[in-house]
Motif scaffolding. Structure first.
Motif: not given
Length: 138
Positions: A13, A16-17, A20-21, A23, A25-26, A82
């Motif tokens: 999780n 994932k956050l 998302d932050s 930007d 995407k899978e 990331c």
């Protein structure tokens, strides 16, 4: 990314956050599994546990085969991706850059202190020799 047994749901999780932050995407990721190499024995050499990730918008590529588990390598590869994208976006403000700067400052301080210590020792030795010389002249 599906739930894996070797990585906790909490860690998934958080990742994932973070994605998302940043930007990420899978659907922007190209994921391939390749044969591993190195330590780990026959299991690593027979199975495709090494993960190759490519982030299409940025063109960044990551290859992770650190662990024997494919699920763990998938998690680690995304985390490394990331880190790389965050490094590009933030530059000097990124965690990695801050760590590098911190180490650089620490080393600089150490060398200055070391030089002062050596100089103090040299002065003490010089004073001893001067005192011996004066006592010998008397």
């Amino acid at each position: 990314m599906q739930e894996q047994s070797s990585v906790t749901i909490n860690k998934l999780n958080k990742l994932k956050l973070r994605m998302d932050s940043l930007d990420i995407k899978e659907e922007d990721l190209v994921e391939k599994f390749v044969l591993g190499s190195g330590s780990g024995g026959q299991k690593v050499n027979k199975t495709s546990s090494t993960v190759y990730l490519k982030h299409l918008p940025s063109g960044e590529e990551v290859k992770c085969g650190e662990e024997r588990s494919r699920a763990l390598n998938r998690f680690l590869a995304r985390r490394i991706l990331c880190d790389i994208i965050e490094e590009k976006m933030l530059g000097k403000e990124s965690k990695i850059q801050q760590e590098i700067e911190k180490i650089r400052r620490q080393k600089k301080r150490r060398s200055r202190k070391a030089k002062e210590k050596v100089l103090q020792h040299k002065h003490k030795t010089s004073e001893k020799k001067q005192n011996r010389k004066l006592k010998g002249d008397e």
